[in-house]
Design an enzyme around this catalytic site. Structure first.
Site, PDB file in Angstrom:
ATOM      1  N   GLY A  14       0.823  -1.223   0.000  1.00  0.00           N
ATOM      2  CA  GLY A  14       0.000   0.000   0.000  1.00  0.00           C
ATOM      3  C   GLY A  14       0.846   1.257   0.000  1.00  0.00           C
ATOM      4  N   TYR A 137     -15.471   4.288   8.319  1.00  0.00           N
ATOM      5  CA  TYR A 137     -14.007   4.109   8.323  1.00  0.00           C
ATOM      6  C   TYR A 137     -13.417   4.713   9.598  1.00  0.00           C
ATOM      7  CZ  TYR A 137      -9.178   4.576   6.569  1.00  0.00           C
ATOM      8  OH  TYR A 137      -7.812   4.504   6.397  1.00  0.00           O
ATOM      9  N   TRP A 202     -14.224  18.295  -7.714  1.00  0.00           N
ATOM     10  CA  TRP A 202     -15.437  18.049  -6.922  1.00  0.00           C
ATOM     11  C   TRP A 202     -15.642  19.135  -5.869  1.00  0.00           C
ATOM     12  CZ3 TRP A 202     -14.430  12.200  -5.509  1.00  0.00           C
ATOM     13  CH2 TRP A 202     -14.478  11.449  -6.697  1.00  0.00           C
ATOM     14  N   ASP A 269     -18.176  18.175  -0.331  1.00  0.00           N
ATOM     15  CA  ASP A 269     -16.917  18.776   0.123  1.00  0.00           C
ATOM     16  C   ASP A 269     -16.277  17.948   1.220  1.00  0.00           C
ATOM     17  OD1 ASP A 269     -17.847  22.281  -0.243  1.00  0.00           O
ATOM     18  OD2 ASP A 269     -16.431  21.064  -1.395  1.00  0.00           O
TER      19      ASP A 269
HETATM   20  O1  GFB Z   1      -9.056  13.197  -0.525  1.00  0.00           O
HETATM   21  P1  GFB Z   1     -10.525  13.146  -0.491  1.00  0.00           P
HETATM   22  O2  GFB Z   1     -11.227  12.211  -1.415  1.00  0.00           O
HETATM   23  O3  GFB Z   1     -11.033  12.762   0.959  1.00  0.00           O
HETATM   24  O4  GFB Z   1     -11.159  14.614  -0.794  1.00  0.00           O
HETATM   25  P2  GFB Z   1     -11.192  13.584   2.339  1.00  0.00           P
HETATM   26  C1  GFB Z   1     -10.613  15.759  -0.245  1.00  0.00           C
HETATM   27  C2  GFB Z   1     -11.364  16.950  -0.803  1.00  0.00           C
HETATM   28  O5  GFB Z   1     -11.035  17.078  -2.196  1.00  0.00           O
HETATM   29  C3  GFB Z   1     -12.905  16.847  -0.743  1.00  0.00           C
HETATM   30  C4  GFB Z   1     -12.218  17.307  -2.940  1.00  0.00           C
HETATM   31  O6  GFB Z   1     -13.411  18.108  -0.400  1.00  0.00           O
HETATM   32  C5  GFB Z   1     -13.264  16.507  -2.180  1.00  0.00           C
HETATM   33  O7  GFB Z   1     -14.567  16.980  -2.531  1.00  0.00           O
HETATM   34  N1  GFB Z   1     -12.025  16.863  -4.310  1.00  0.00           N
HETATM   35  C6  GFB Z   1     -12.050  17.699  -5.401  1.00  0.00           C
HETATM   36  C7  GFB Z   1     -11.798  15.618  -4.741  1.00  0.00           C
HETATM   37  N2  GFB Z   1     -11.863  16.995  -6.527  1.00  0.00           N
HETATM   38  C8  GFB Z   1     -11.699  15.690  -6.143  1.00  0.00           C
HETATM   39  C9  GFB Z   1     -11.466  14.505  -6.882  1.00  0.00           C
HETATM   40  O8  GFB Z   1     -11.377  14.485  -8.121  1.00  0.00           O
HETATM   41  N3  GFB Z   1     -11.322  13.360  -6.169  1.00  0.00           N
HETATM   42  C10 GFB Z   1     -11.403  13.346  -4.795  1.00  0.00           C
HETATM   43  N4  GFB Z   1     -11.233  12.177  -4.143  1.00  0.00           N
HETATM   44  N5  GFB Z   1     -11.662  14.468  -4.049  1.00  0.00           N
HETATM   45  C11 GFB Z   1     -10.421  11.383   3.360  1.00  0.00           C
HETATM   46  C12 GFB Z   1     -11.077  10.053   3.632  1.00  0.00           C
HETATM   47  O9  GFB Z   1     -11.419  12.368   3.307  1.00  0.00           O
HETATM   48  O10 GFB Z   1      -9.544  11.766   4.401  1.00  0.00           O
HETATM   49  C13 GFB Z   1     -10.000   9.020   3.794  1.00  0.00           C
HETATM   50  O11 GFB Z   1     -11.931   9.733   2.540  1.00  0.00           O
HETATM   51  C14 GFB Z   1      -9.001   9.466   4.817  1.00  0.00           C
HETATM   52  O12 GFB Z   1     -10.572   7.797   4.198  1.00  0.00           O
HETATM   53  C15 GFB Z   1      -8.470  10.839   4.503  1.00  0.00           C
HETATM   54  O13 GFB Z   1      -9.629   9.476   6.064  1.00  0.00           O
HETATM   55  C16 GFB Z   1      -7.532  11.332   5.600  1.00  0.00           C
HETATM   56  O14 GFB Z   1      -9.949  14.301   2.676  1.00  0.00           O
HETATM   57  O15 GFB Z   1     -12.460  14.373   2.311  1.00  0.00           O
END
Ligand code: GFB
Length: 309
Positions: A14, A137, A202, A269
């Site tokens: 990972g 999670y 997003w 968000d």
């Molecule tokens: O990294 P992410 O998916 O997870 O998204 P979290 C972070 C922010 O980026 C959110 C925005 O506000 C999303 O809406 N974002 C913008 C995007 N464009 C994109 C895109 O194309 N893809 C994604 N993925 N996000 C994570 C948890 O939450 O935090 C994990 O899902 C872990 O499990 C991590 O806990 C520390 O930061 O919101």
């Protein structure tokens, strides 16, 4: 740990596990134990016990688990809670039963409440409701922390827990359902190759995150294994808060492609602010060294090689 200690890295393929293995090797540790997923399913209690009985590791880095970004968390919540609770319960329990000297459990910054002061201190855990998009999670990860603390209390084990902020870097999951940085690198690279005129981000772009490069996290985990012996959780963060909007401009610059950025407000968000307080680990003598710009450069260079072969 000394250079000949037997060290098991659970989750060695990972994002964080692979960085820990390479950091351990570079630091001269000679007895690193890993096991392919197709030979050891950590969800299976019997096979996990057989593994521990056979290898009797002295140190365990527990990085295995099901991970993903906001979309994956929000969609596959049953998988996230089941896989993570089963894996960590088996590894923690058999680390105790087979007398592992020390275990480092990797938590996650989504364990912290949606609403709490910023920067987020370790003592804010469980003081308010969790962000709904990654609650299953987060509950799994909180139970892993609590299990380490309970075993330390009842069985006098030395199981420590670290909570990293948003980790990114080489070997991240660039498939659908990944974290924001992996997804944005993929989107901007595709836009460049196909000469698209925009990239969709997003949400509103307003949320902020504390992004930390995976080699810094690996370095911190090895540092904590050698220098931290408390049951209390300890944060691993960069100390820098970056908005998604700013991040998108950094990724756009790193990929080197001018295009419009469009925000898709139909996507969540998640938590609006997440910056970890790193006072505790700084007092212990550790701080991150890789800037977001340099981390993005290394990640993009690796991704380009991955996709062009
Ligand atoms: O990294 P992410 O998916 O997870 O998204 P979290 C972070 C922010 O980026 C959110 C925005 O506000 C999303 O809406 N974002 C913008 C995007 N464009 C994109 C895109 O194309 N893809 C994604 N993925 N996000 C994570 C948890 O939450 O935090 C994990 O899902 C872990 O499990 C991590 O806990 C520390 O930061 O919101």
């Amino acid at each position: 740990m000394d250079k000949n200690s037997s060290i098991y890295v659970a989750g060695h393929t990972g994002l964080i596990g692979s960085a820990i293995v390479s950091k351990l090797k570079k630091s001269g540790y000679k007895n690193i134990i890993v096991q392919e997923h197709n030979k050891l399913d950590l969800i299976n209690q019997k096979s996990t016990e057989t593994f521990f009985k056979k290898y009797l590791p002295s140190y365990v880095f527990l990085t295995a688990g099901k991970t993903g970004g906001i979309f994956a968390n929000n969609t596959y919540s049953a998988d996230f809670i089941y896989n993570n609770i089963m894996i960590q319960s088996n590894v923690i329990h058999f680390s105790y039963k087979y007398k592992v000297k020390k275990l480092l459990f990797l938590g996650c910054s989504c364990m912290y409440p949606k609403e709490c002061p910023s920067p987020i201190k370790e003592e804010y855990l469980l003081t308010n409701k969790i962000e709904p998009t990654n609650e299953p999670y987060a509950i799994a990860k909180i139970s892993g922390l609590k299990m380490c603390q309970a075993y330390n209390k009842q069985y006098k084990t030395n199981f420590i827990s670290a909570i990293p902020s948003n980790v990114y870097g080489v070997n991240d999951n660039f498939e659908d359902g990944g974290h924001v940085i992996a997804n944005l690198i993929k989107k901007f690279h595709k836009a460049k190759i196909e000469n698209q005129n925009s990239v969709t981000i997003w949400g509103t772009g307003k949320p902020t995150r504390d992004f930390i490069y995976v080699d810094d996290v690996a370095d911190a985990c090895i540092f904590l294994m050698n220098n931290y012996n408390s049951s209390d959780a300890i944060n691993i963060g960069s100390g820098c808060e970056v908005s998604i909007q700013k991040l998108a401009s950094f990724v756009k610059k790193t990929v080197g492609f001018k295009c419009k950025i469009i925000y898709d407000n139909t996507k969540p968000d998640g938590i609006m602010r997440r910056l970890l307080d790193i006072t505790k680990i700084k007092i212990l003598g550790w701080h991150s060294t890789i800037s977001i710009q340099n981390g993005l450069k290394s990640t993009y260079n690796w991704y380009k090689k991955l996709v062009t072969g």
